[in-house]
Design an enzyme around this catalytic site. Structure first.
Site, PDB file in Angstrom:
ATOM      1  N   LYS A 110       0.822  -1.210   0.000  1.00 53.03           N
ATOM      2  CA  LYS A 110       0.000   0.000   0.000  1.00 53.03           C
ATOM      3  C   LYS A 110       0.857   1.262   0.000  1.00 53.03           C
ATOM      4  O   LYS A 110       0.521   2.239  -0.657  1.00 53.03           O
ATOM      5  CB  LYS A 110      -0.954   0.018   1.206  1.00 53.03           C
ATOM      6  CG  LYS A 110      -2.092  -0.978   1.072  1.00 53.03           C
ATOM      7  CD  LYS A 110      -3.137  -0.800   2.155  1.00 53.03           C
ATOM      8  CE  LYS A 110      -4.258  -1.818   1.999  1.00 53.03           C
ATOM      9  NZ  LYS A 110      -5.183  -1.813   3.136  1.00 53.03           N
ATOM     10  N   LYS A 114      -9.733 -12.405 -10.079  1.00 49.95           N
ATOM     11  CA  LYS A 114     -10.602 -12.443  -8.905  1.00 49.95           C
ATOM     12  C   LYS A 114     -11.592 -11.266  -8.911  1.00 49.95           C
ATOM     13  O   LYS A 114     -11.197 -10.144  -9.244  1.00 49.95           O
ATOM     14  CB  LYS A 114      -9.684 -12.316  -7.677  1.00 49.95           C
ATOM     15  CG  LYS A 114     -10.260 -12.834  -6.399  1.00 49.95           C
ATOM     16  CD  LYS A 114      -9.216 -12.756  -5.294  1.00 49.95           C
ATOM     17  CE  LYS A 114      -9.641 -11.715  -4.285  1.00 49.95           C
ATOM     18  NZ  LYS A 114      -8.999 -11.756  -3.007  1.00 49.95           N
ATOM     19  N   LYS A 151     -13.210  -5.294  -5.505  1.00 48.29           N
ATOM     20  CA  LYS A 151     -13.808  -3.964  -5.546  1.00 48.29           C
ATOM     21  C   LYS A 151     -12.857  -2.939  -6.156  1.00 48.29           C
ATOM     22  O   LYS A 151     -13.255  -1.834  -6.467  1.00 48.29           O
ATOM     23  CB  LYS A 151     -14.285  -3.498  -4.174  1.00 48.29           C
ATOM     24  CG  LYS A 151     -13.628  -4.135  -3.016  1.00 48.29           C
ATOM     25  CD  LYS A 151     -14.386  -3.869  -1.730  1.00 48.29           C
ATOM     26  CE  LYS A 151     -13.508  -4.252  -0.556  1.00 48.29           C
ATOM     27  NZ  LYS A 151     -14.184  -4.266   0.709  1.00 48.29           N
TER      28      LYS A 151
HETATM   29  P1  AMP Z   1     -11.466  -7.581   0.731  1.00 47.89           P
HETATM   30  O1  AMP Z   1     -12.471  -6.579   1.089  1.00 47.89           O
HETATM   31  O2  AMP Z   1     -11.131  -7.628  -0.730  1.00 47.89           O
HETATM   32  O3  AMP Z   1     -10.266  -7.560   1.623  1.00 47.89           O
HETATM   33  O4  AMP Z   1     -12.192  -8.974   0.984  1.00 47.89           O
HETATM   34  C1  AMP Z   1     -12.648  -9.398   2.241  1.00 47.89           C
HETATM   35  C2  AMP Z   1     -12.701 -10.913   2.221  1.00 47.89           C
HETATM   36  O5  AMP Z   1     -13.641 -11.363   1.207  1.00 47.89           O
HETATM   37  C3  AMP Z   1     -11.375 -11.552   1.816  1.00 47.89           C
HETATM   38  O6  AMP Z   1     -10.555 -11.804   2.916  1.00 47.89           O
HETATM   39  C4  AMP Z   1     -11.791 -12.829   1.135  1.00 47.89           C
HETATM   40  O7  AMP Z   1     -11.921 -13.885   2.055  1.00 47.89           O
HETATM   41  C5  AMP Z   1     -13.149 -12.517   0.554  1.00 47.89           C
HETATM   42  N1  AMP Z   1     -13.086 -12.272  -0.892  1.00 47.89           N
HETATM   43  C6  AMP Z   1     -12.833 -11.094  -1.521  1.00 47.89           C
HETATM   44  N2  AMP Z   1     -12.901 -11.236  -2.864  1.00 47.89           N
HETATM   45  C7  AMP Z   1     -13.190 -12.542  -3.106  1.00 47.89           C
HETATM   46  C8  AMP Z   1     -13.411 -13.320  -4.298  1.00 47.89           C
HETATM   47  N3  AMP Z   1     -13.370 -12.779  -5.518  1.00 47.89           N
HETATM   48  N4  AMP Z   1     -13.714 -14.621  -4.163  1.00 47.89           N
HETATM   49  C9  AMP Z   1     -13.799 -15.182  -2.947  1.00 47.89           C
HETATM   50  N5  AMP Z   1     -13.604 -14.517  -1.789  1.00 47.89           N
HETATM   51  C10 AMP Z   1     -13.306 -13.210  -1.858  1.00 47.89           C
END
Ligand code: AMP
Ligand code: TRP
Length: 334
Positions: A114, A197, A200
């Protein structure tokens, strides 16, 4: 057998969670609350490491809490609260900062990523101490397990190190937690770029299904999802990444096996299949969106729920903090 203590947190950095968050992580929060003593928090203080408009942060914090309740995080079964409602998080974080080596914090890969992306000028000290605040979130509740994605493994390791360091230097105050790395029930990919993947931070939201999207938007995203030039609905991650992703999503929502879905669509075209996946997802997400809207429409009720969560959280956290302060030789007031 006494229940295990589970703690996890999520940042309110976006309006809506997406399908990857939901199927990959949040559904497991819901599952874990049943047999464990679960504490879940919306980590608004962590979100301050990214500069956000105050009105937006306010709205996203409430929206995050509302969505968690809407997907089934039940404030009657678990403790749901907002991090900044429990001052002990900051108080313990300071103590832990004084036990953390500068180099140790500098080795956190998320910080390195970051800060590299943001450059020196945009990297604040909060980003550097972020994992230490996270350690405080966890240690305050004497958590046994911390369900998180793989990317958080290093932060949980640091939490364990800091807890152990405190215990051996001063007194056994903290339970040492274990990471419970969530093996995604399903890894969900972007509908427009099915080898990446769902995230967001994608360049375009057209391949990202958000929980709060309107049904027609969701259907449209599924209908225009990228597939391949073949016509067989068959799971093949390499040759048919798009169709495989849609099969995974169908199966996660319908509960049917991939094999059964394949036979159901034998001889039918991709169009029918995409439409049906869209409809299944809408059927599941529509009540979630409506419940979220309902909760957002009655914010006093939402705030009341969160206050009762914060009251419970404060009780546990302030006891741990008092034990830690006493062990450090900080004199009690009165
Ligand atoms: P993030 O907000 O991207 O840190 O995501 C929070 C949690 O959501 C992560 O720790 C993952 O376990 C899950 N996650 C995020 N994106 C995906 C995805 N495309 N497929 C499966 N799990 C996801
Ligand atoms: N850093 C976590 C993430 O980005 C969020 C988080 C903050 C967290 N505090 C926590 C997760 C405590 C688990 C436990 O996903």
């Amino acid at each position: 057998m006494s229940k295990k203590r589970v703690l996890s947190g999520i940042q309110p950095t976006h309006d809506s969670f997406h399908l990857g968050n939901y199927l990959g992580a949040l559904k497991q929060w819901v599952a874990l609350q049943k047999d464990n003593d679960a504490f879940y928090c919306v980590v608004d203080l962590h979100a301050l490491t990214v500069e956000t408009d105050p009105k937006l942060l306010e709205r996203r914090t409430l929206l995050s809490a509302a969505q968690l309740i809407a997907i089934g995080v039940d404030p009657k079964q678990c403790t749901l609260f907002i991090q900044s409602h429990v001052p002990a998080h900051n108080q313990l974080a300071w103590v832990l900062e004084c036990l953390t080596g500068f180099g140790e914090a500098g080795r956190m890969t998320q910080f390195k990523d970051k800060s590299q992306k943001g450059g020196n000028d945009r990297t604040n000290v909060g980003l550097f101490t972020y994992p230490i605040l996270q350690a405080a979130d966890i240690l305050l509740y004497q958590a046994d397990f911390v369900p998180v994605g793989e990317d958080q493994r290093q932060h949980i390791e640091l939490t364990r190190d800091l807890g152990q360091r405190f215990n051996s230097k001063y007194k056994e105050v903290f339970n040492i937690p274990q990471a419970q790395i969530i093996k995604s029930l399903a890894k969900i990919n972007d509908l427009q770029d099915p080898t990446a993947k769902m995230s967001k931070s994608a360049n375009s939201m057209s391949g990202v299904i958000e929980l709060l999207d309107l049904p027609e938007v969701t259907i449209k995203k599924f209908k225009s999802s990228v597939t391949d030039t073949g016509k067989e609905v068959k799971y093949d991650e390499k040759e048919k990444a798009g169709i495989s992703n849609l099969l995974t999503i169908h199966s996660a929502f319908s509960g049917k096996s991939i094999k059964d879905i394949e036979s159901e669509f034998a001889g039918k075209g991709y169009g029918d299949f995409k439409t049906q996946v869209g409809e299944i997802v809408v059927a599941a997400l529509d009540p979630i969106r409506k419940r979220t809207e309902e909760l957002m429409g009655d914010q006093s009720e939402l705030l009341r729920i969160l206050k009762s969560g914060a009251d419970k959280a404060n009780e546990v956290a302030s006891k741990t903090l008092a034990d830690a302060y006493a062990a450090l030789g900080l004199i009690k007031n009165g």
